[in-house]
Write an enzyme that holds these catalytic residues in place. Sequence first.
Site, PDB file in Angstrom:
ATOM      1  N   CYS A  56       0.819  -1.215   0.000  1.00 37.09           N
ATOM      2  CA  CYS A  56       0.000   0.000   0.000  1.00 37.09           C
ATOM      3  C   CYS A  56       0.854   1.266   0.000  1.00 37.09           C
ATOM      4  CB  CYS A  56      -0.923  -0.007   1.204  1.00 37.09           C
ATOM      5  SG  CYS A  56      -0.054   0.124   2.777  1.00 37.09           S
ATOM      6  N   ALA A 103       3.138   1.726   2.942  1.00 43.02           N
ATOM      7  CA  ALA A 103       4.339   0.878   2.845  1.00 43.02           C
ATOM      8  C   ALA A 103       5.388   1.539   1.962  1.00 43.02           C
ATOM      9  CB  ALA A 103       3.981  -0.499   2.303  1.00 43.02           C
ATOM     10  N   ARG A 131      12.844  -4.662   6.490  1.00 37.50           N
ATOM     11  CA  ARG A 131      13.352  -4.490   5.122  1.00 37.50           C
ATOM     12  C   ARG A 131      14.866  -4.645   4.947  1.00 37.50           C
ATOM     13  NH1 ARG A 131      10.874  -2.932   0.771  1.00 37.50           N
ATOM     14  NH2 ARG A 131      12.583  -1.612   0.142  1.00 37.50           N
ATOM     15  N   HIS A 164       5.645   6.263  -2.625  1.00 37.41           N
ATOM     16  CA  HIS A 164       6.960   6.794  -3.005  1.00 37.41           C
ATOM     17  C   HIS A 164       6.815   8.262  -3.391  1.00 37.41           C
ATOM     18  CE1 HIS A 164       7.613   2.436  -4.574  1.00 37.41           C
ATOM     19  NE2 HIS A 164       7.870   2.503  -3.302  1.00 37.41           N
TER      20      HIS A 164
END
Lengths: 458, 555
Positions: free
Chosen positions: B74, B77, B108, B208
């Site tokens: 999503c 994220a 991550r 992003h």
Amino acid sequence: MLLRHTPDEIKERKSLTVNPAKTCQPIGAMYAALGIHGCLPHSHGSQGCYAYHRSTLTRHYKEPVMAATSSFTEGASVFGGQSNLLQAIDNIFTIYKPDIIAVHTTCLSETIGDDLPQIIGKAQVTGKIPEGKFVIHANTPSYVGTHVTGFANMTRAMVDYFAESNGHKTEQINIIPGWVEPSDMHEIKRIAAELEVPVVMFPDTENVLNGPQTGKYEMFPKGGVTIDELISTGSSQGTIALGGLASGSAAKALDTKCKVPCEILDLPIGIKATDRFVDALRKMAGVNVPDTITIERGQLLDIITDMQAYFYHKKVALVGDPDQLISLTEFLVSIDMMPIHILTGTRDKNFEKRIKKITADIPHEVNIASGKDMMLFHQWVKNDPVDLLMGNTYVKYIARDEDIPFIRFGFPILDRVGHSYFPTVCYRGGIRILEKILEALMDRIDRDSTEIAFDLVM
Amino acid sequence: METLINEFEKNILNADDFIKPEKVKEEILSRYPPKVARKKSKQIVVNRKDAENKHLEIQANVRTIPGIISQRGCCYAGCKGVVMGPTRDIINLTHGPIGCGFYSWLTRRNQTDPSTTPDGDNYMPYCFSTDMQEREIIFGGEKKLKEAIQEAYDIFKPKMISVFSTCPVGLIGDDVHAVTKEMEEKLGITIFGFSCEGYKGVSQSAGHHVANNGLFKHIIGQDNTVKEGDYKVNLLGEYNIGGDAFEIERILTKCGITIISTFSGNSSVDFFANSHTADLNLIMCYRSINYVAEMMEKKYGIPWFKINFLSAGGMSRSLRKIAQYYGDQKLIDRVEEVIAEEMPPVIEAQNEVRPRLEGKLAMMFVGGSRAHHYQEMFREMGMIPFSAGYEFAHRDDYEGRQVLPNLKVDADSRNIEELLVEKDPERYNPRISEKELEEMEKNGIKLKDYAGMMDEMPDGTIVIDDISQFETETLINTYRPAVFCAGIKEKYTIQKFGIPMKQLHSYDTGGPYAGYRGAINFYHEIDRMVSSKVWEHLQAPWEKSPELAAKYAFE
């Protein structure tokens, strides 16, 4: 130092959670749903939720974790997720062909107030659910309770949707195992088999989340409780619910709905809790306990007798979920260890009461908290150091910083294997816990002893 | 770059007994409901050029179909996890119920080295959340957020705090930006918020973009100190998974190139604040960070180009491009020296693994860039990157930037803010003139360009956007690739098929794979996986020959 900013001084925080000792409801619902045979869990929300839950469960089990999502966009968030869910149900039954879809909600769909029974009803009347297939649901708002609540809610949904009384009692007993590993579920079933008691276990993730490598991928592995078995739970002689928080709600629902009496017990971790479980099972089924089980119990006792010197008054700090911690604390106290910091992220008054009672005789001050976080836990450890830490993988950061032996216990375990294959419940599980404790403590002795004092025989 | 594709590869793909990809596409679509099939038919493309030597169009960055098992995440994220997560000295506070913060906590594998900034701050091992409860959903969460920021400040005294909105925050209408502004004024440190609710956009890509906007608005340009050093570059879209950024830093430093800031692997907000003083922006992961590059160019006059430090060939070409850009003989010579020094062990490793891997198929479905970046790495081992696709890319990632002017902005992208950027009145300083730019173009140094993944894939390969579980299974059953690359959710499914699976998001437990030493690591990793003895044991003896031996059978 990894957690270099954690101060020794404990200041009360009202609004900031740092390093949580819990996560949200939907992941528990997803885990429980995987314990139904042929089930595809479905997350009714935006797709990030299911991506995160699948990832976390996958890392914990190192197994495929299948689930689907309603993939909410901004439009769905404004106008409601009905059309998304209807489309999802249609696509899932056409492409992936599960026997059942278990839908859980998320903070998103709960905030906008989607009415799941209405949407599922609509799917039914518009023919989106094929003959003989099922869609069930559980409400699991992420802003209420924790992952344990989500597990309890989905387990209860199994009762609400399926349990039916056939008018007379079938010779079987329901066991609701609580949020434990597939290996634990296997062990509980094994004990019941030793007692020759027919049981229905739900949920049951054995052979779903600890499947073999065969070179063939099966989207719906052979494990899991079947729909027929779930229906039959309404006619069982009784229910044993293990872990009040995770299993209590489903057990009570069965009693109310189908008049199946229940006993809600602690998770059978350690000698006393396992004694209570075996005794309850024996009495409920009217059977004798075979020698094989008594021998296992004796083997556990034997290790405690022989290794007492290593356990005696060792200080332990525990963090995890209430059902697990209540039994584990009792076990550690019963072998003369001193659990002195015990914390769970799940708010639960009963937890604090129970732990207080269990630790009442410990000759040391004991910190107990529910609904708190791992930063507070770490601060307790800094202020009153311990000999051993037990908790999920995140505790390894504390263990390294404070240089304290550490045993992985609980959820999630992201960096080790074993939990899906070797149980920590019942007598053999108790042996495994002791083995782990001894290994951690003795490795430390070996590491720290001088060359002069270094011992071959321990 | 047609030259990358070798004859050997073409021969295998064109052989008569090689299953035609068009057939596979047909097979996949036939299993879908008609509506799904219509949409998916545009997302599954057999890579063939038309009469005008152009690629077929692919549909990308469109909504995931509910119920189709996709691997996407999503907006939150993408914003918190991917772009902002790897920065060590900022408190990233999740405003929402506990889950989102919990799942994005340390998962991550971004490495960081706090010893390289004087204050040594590192909040990456921490998870901060407002842990929103039902009462906040009903009465609003602004008060709790304010209090959480205050408590974070009182306990940790950080130099910066950012706040990430989760799904319910947008729905209940908490004004995260007003709260952060108020707290910024009160506490005198930089505090800002992101509207990165999970339902925004169609994948993590939206996040992003939101993160890029936040970096640009609130951090970049805060500190005008001009640092010492030659050939000052920023490295964009390198997140230091498994230590990639460390290896890249090693090589660039060896060449005499100065890194001002990496976005955002092994990074400090101090580096971001100062990054507008660099000469050049180098882009690794184009998808996640091209917005910052574009905005920095407009505001400060810093040019950018795409590089690829994954694979030895990519590394060398990228270094040469940087040297050519500066046009300084000293740098050009140094880069050649470094390449000459670094390459022998790389060639040795290639030669070592090639006999076991040559001609074998690899498939990769990750990200917005790595599914492209890793193709050359596989070619260096003699393997064939036969099928690839992105999880959250846009059409330009596949087809190249020339499609940008024709892209339609749909409703899902429109809700992501597009910042209006103008030249900075004082600090705009075009690093190269129009004339120099023309000169470079003539010499084949393309700035502001990305040709996309499909350009580097031969005819007859399969490209799939947002691949589904079902499509993955079909590809595997049809082609039985030697290795399949994707993320954690696919990992164990693929391996149950008896096929080794390499995670290209988090690298499993390995890395670095960037640069020369990284390439060597990767060759050995793939060799280990493909050649592992485990694949010999899949069948038990009694499964191989179930008949009973007569001498033990009872009459």
